[in-house]
Write a protein that holds these residues in place. Structure first.
Motif, PDB file in Angstrom:
ATOM      1  N   TYR A 300       0.850  -1.185   0.000  1.00  9.86           N
ATOM      2  CA  TYR A 300       0.000   0.000   0.000  1.00  9.86           C
ATOM      3  C   TYR A 300       0.891   1.242   0.000  1.00  9.86           C
ATOM      4  CZ  TYR A 300      -3.233   3.606   1.540  1.00  9.86           C
ATOM      5  OH  TYR A 300      -3.965   4.764   1.636  1.00  9.86           O
ATOM      6  N   ILE A 301       0.776   2.052  -1.064  1.00 12.99           N
ATOM      7  CA  ILE A 301       1.591   3.260  -1.202  1.00 12.99           C
ATOM      8  C   ILE A 301       0.943   4.393  -0.419  1.00 12.99           C
ATOM      9  CG2 ILE A 301       2.533   4.946  -2.816  1.00 12.99           C
ATOM     10  CD1 ILE A 301       3.803   2.192  -2.982  1.00 12.99           C
ATOM     11  N   THR A 302       1.715   5.001   0.468  1.00 12.32           N
ATOM     12  CA  THR A 302       1.189   6.079   1.306  1.00 12.32           C
ATOM     13  C   THR A 302       1.570   7.461   0.796  1.00 12.32           C
ATOM     14  OG1 THR A 302       3.150   5.920   2.731  1.00 12.32           O
ATOM     15  CG2 THR A 302       1.221   4.620   3.349  1.00 12.32           C
ATOM     16  N   GLY A 303       2.538   7.555  -0.110  1.00 10.39           N
ATOM     17  CA  GLY A 303       2.937   8.862  -0.631  1.00 10.39           C
ATOM     18  C   GLY A 303       4.371   8.843  -1.101  1.00 10.39           C
ATOM     19  N   ILE A 304       5.021   9.982  -1.012  1.00 10.70           N
ATOM     20  CA  ILE A 304       6.414  10.101  -1.416  1.00 10.70           C
ATOM     21  C   ILE A 304       7.252  10.485  -0.197  1.00 10.70           C
ATOM     22  CG2 ILE A 304       5.959  10.667  -3.831  1.00 10.70           C
ATOM     23  CD1 ILE A 304       6.173  13.589  -3.131  1.00 10.70           C
ATOM     24  N   SER A 305       8.545  10.237  -0.286  1.00 10.14           N
ATOM     25  CA  SER A 305       9.419  10.547   0.848  1.00 10.14           C
ATOM     26  C   SER A 305       9.569  12.054   1.005  1.00 10.14           C
ATOM     27  CB  SER A 305      10.798   9.922   0.629  1.00 10.14           C
ATOM     28  OG  SER A 305      11.450  10.531  -0.465  1.00 10.14           O
ATOM     29  N   ASP A 306      10.045  12.473   2.176  1.00 12.29           N
ATOM     30  CA  ASP A 306      10.206  13.905   2.449  1.00 12.29           C
ATOM     31  C   ASP A 306      11.186  14.545   1.466  1.00 12.29           C
ATOM     32  OD1 ASP A 306       8.454  13.660   4.531  1.00 12.29           O
ATOM     33  OD2 ASP A 306      10.015  13.514   6.075  1.00 12.29           O
ATOM     34  N   SER A 307      12.294  13.867   1.187  1.00  7.94           N
ATOM     35  CA  SER A 307      13.280  14.451   0.278  1.00  7.94           C
ATOM     36  C   SER A 307      12.709  14.593  -1.133  1.00  7.94           C
ATOM     37  CB  SER A 307      14.545  13.580   0.240  1.00  7.94           C
ATOM     38  OG  SER A 307      14.245  12.269  -0.208  1.00  7.94           O
ATOM     39  N   THR A 308      11.932  13.600  -1.550  1.00  7.07           N
ATOM     40  CA  THR A 308      11.317  13.687  -2.879  1.00  7.07           C
ATOM     41  C   THR A 308      10.266  14.795  -2.904  1.00  7.07           C
ATOM     42  OG1 THR A 308      11.697  11.342  -3.270  1.00  7.07           O
ATOM     43  CG2 THR A 308      10.021  12.396  -4.608  1.00  7.07           C
ATOM     44  N   TYR A 309       9.524  14.943  -1.807  1.00  6.60           N
ATOM     45  CA  TYR A 309       8.528  16.007  -1.742  1.00  6.60           C
ATOM     46  C   TYR A 309       9.185  17.381  -1.884  1.00  6.60           C
ATOM     47  CZ  TYR A 309       4.865  19.060   0.005  1.00  6.60           C
ATOM     48  OH  TYR A 309       3.951  20.074   0.123  1.00  6.60           O
ATOM     49  N   GLU A 310      10.308  17.607  -1.188  1.00  5.53           N
ATOM     50  CA  GLU A 310      10.992  18.893  -1.275  1.00  5.53           C
ATOM     51  C   GLU A 310      11.465  19.153  -2.706  1.00  5.53           C
ATOM     52  OE1 GLU A 310      11.218  21.256   0.962  1.00  5.53           O
ATOM     53  OE2 GLU A 310       9.983  20.004   2.282  1.00  5.53           O
ATOM     54  N   LYS A 311      11.945  18.088  -3.370  1.00  5.02           N
ATOM     55  CA  LYS A 311      12.401  18.261  -4.745  1.00  5.02           C
ATOM     56  C   LYS A 311      11.246  18.631  -5.658  1.00  5.02           C
ATOM     57  CE  LYS A 311      15.815  17.997  -7.701  1.00  5.02           C
ATOM     58  NZ  LYS A 311      17.059  18.770  -7.565  1.00  5.02           N
TER      59      LYS A 311
END
Length: 415
Positions: A300-311
């Motif tokens: 189950y995918i919950t989202g993207i990682s924090d580093s990817t979100y910042e990018k």
């Protein structure tokens, strides 16, 4: 009474020393002859009795009797497999298989055919037979027969590194997808398996059934107790994966003509997942969780990682800056029209289009377009290493409408 030559007193004939010596010699020769005759008779009797009790028919009778009585020791002395004596585990496995009525009838029929072949001077099993009577190398005048069984292989397939233990015969480690136990006689064999993983060891057991003249293939992938496999959503193609911060292999499989990627097997449990996928700047990560039950399930995918979100937020800001400046330009509220080009790659299609709009723009022509800030969604996907799709939504309606912007990456910049 007296010797006419020397005058010595003569004894009677019975006391004559010469005669006594002759008698002793005669008795010794007689005894010796009798002993030799007895030895010859004993040897001939032994040969007759041995050959009679160990002829082909007698061996078959002893074999069938030992099978029905599960006399493993006698069976071990009668059976040969590729010229060797079978292990007791093999004998037990074969005995269990043979004592099924249909199998016993087939064995008896094959042995009877083999006896007929021997009488015809043949010493080879007929086509399709896996069991036969063969004459061994004779010692002088002693004949010897045994029951020959054609062996098969047991092939275990499953995850590399799995240790398979077959009874007390030994163990093999799966390498290259399989491990082979060669020349096993037909029967049922118990086995145990163990696979060390980075998240703990998996273990299991089962039964491998070797049918006559057929290779036994055993897929142990699902034989582990409490093991779990985790499918990766089809729209994600990761180049690496982490479970609870442990790097694990991404494997491929297929079912019903479609392929898929998965992780496992591992001890069943709820794990945190990080899937690394290619991105224009190198790599991006999806986060997810696994089901804690055994068997197959999908991550189950919950989202993207924090580093990817910042990018991605930085990329969205480029889009957002353009949207904001373009709206302000249309509303004649941008102090300097060429500010609408801020954040855009020089020479890119969107840069050229905006340049044209600025050149044609005339102040005083205010439009009613209203600017709404674009909010970065938690989902995105990459179609290849040089193109990504960033999902944004207007802040007054986060669910609808949703605008998808395809942002291209070139020479280290987005446009």
């Amino acid at each position: 009474k007296f010797c006419p030559y020397c005058g010595a007193i003569l004894t009677n004939k019975e006391n004559n020393p010469i005669k006594k010596q002759q008698k002793r010699s005669n008795r010794f020769g007689l005894v010796f002859s009798i002993v030799i005759i007895l030895i010859v008779i004993f040897v001939l009797s032994a040969v007759f009795l041995y050959n009679h009790s160990n002829n082909a028919s007698a061996v078959v009778n002893k074999f069938e009797s030992a099978l029905s009585d599960s006399n493993y020791k006698l069976l071990s002395s009668l059976i040969t497999v590729n010229g060797r004596k079978p292990d007791i585990v093999e004998v037990q496995a074969f005995c269990k298989l043979a004592n099924e009525s249909t199998n016993m009838q087939d064995i008896q029929s094959q042995l009877e055919n083999s006896l007929q072949s021997l009488k015809s001077g043949l010493n080879i099993p007929s086509d399709g037979n896996y069991i036969s009577v063969v004459k061994n190398k004779s010692f002088l005048i002693f004949n010897s027969y045994s029951i020959s069984i054609v062996p098969s292989n047991i092939v275990f397939s499953g995850p590399n590194g799995t240790v398979v233990t077959l009874g007390n015969i030994g163990n093999r480690t799966i390498n290259g997808g399989s491990a082979i136990f060669p020349t096993m006689i037909p029967g049922e064999y118990t086995y145990s398996i163990e696979l060390p993983t980075i998240l703990g060891a998996l273990s299991g057991s089962g039964i491998a059934t070797v049918e006559p003249l057929k290779e036994c293939d055993v897929d142990i992938s699902t034989k582990f107790s409490n093991s779990a496999f985790y499918k990766i959503p089809s729209d994600i193609q990761p180049k690496s994966a982490l479970l609870n911060n442990n790097t694990v292999d991404v494997k491929s499989g297929s079912s019903a003509g479609s392929s898929y990627l998965y992780l496992g097997p591992f001890p069943a449990g709820a794990y945190n997942v990080l899937l690394e996928i290619p991105a224009p700047w190198g790599s991006a990560e999806y986060t997810g969780i696994t089901d804690n039950s055994a068997g197959w399930s999908t991550i189950y995918i919950t989202g993207i990682s924090d580093s990817t979100y910042e990018k991605l937020k930085g990329i969205a800001n480029v889009i957002d800056t353009y949207n904001m400046n373009d709206t302000l330009l249309e509303r004649n509220e941008l102090p300097y029209p060429f500010s609408a080009l801020d954040g855009l790659e020089v020479g890119s299609p969107i840069y050229i289009d905006e340049e044209k709009r600025i050149s044609k723009f005339s102040y005083g022509n205010k439009l009613s377009d209203k600017y709404f800030q674009m909010i970065l969604s938690s989902k995105f996907f990459s179609s290849n290493g040089s193109e990504i799709k960033v999902v944004c939504a207007e802040n007054y309606a986060l669910s609808s409408p949703v605008f998808v912007y395809t942002v291209h990456y070139k020479d280290g910049k987005f446009y």
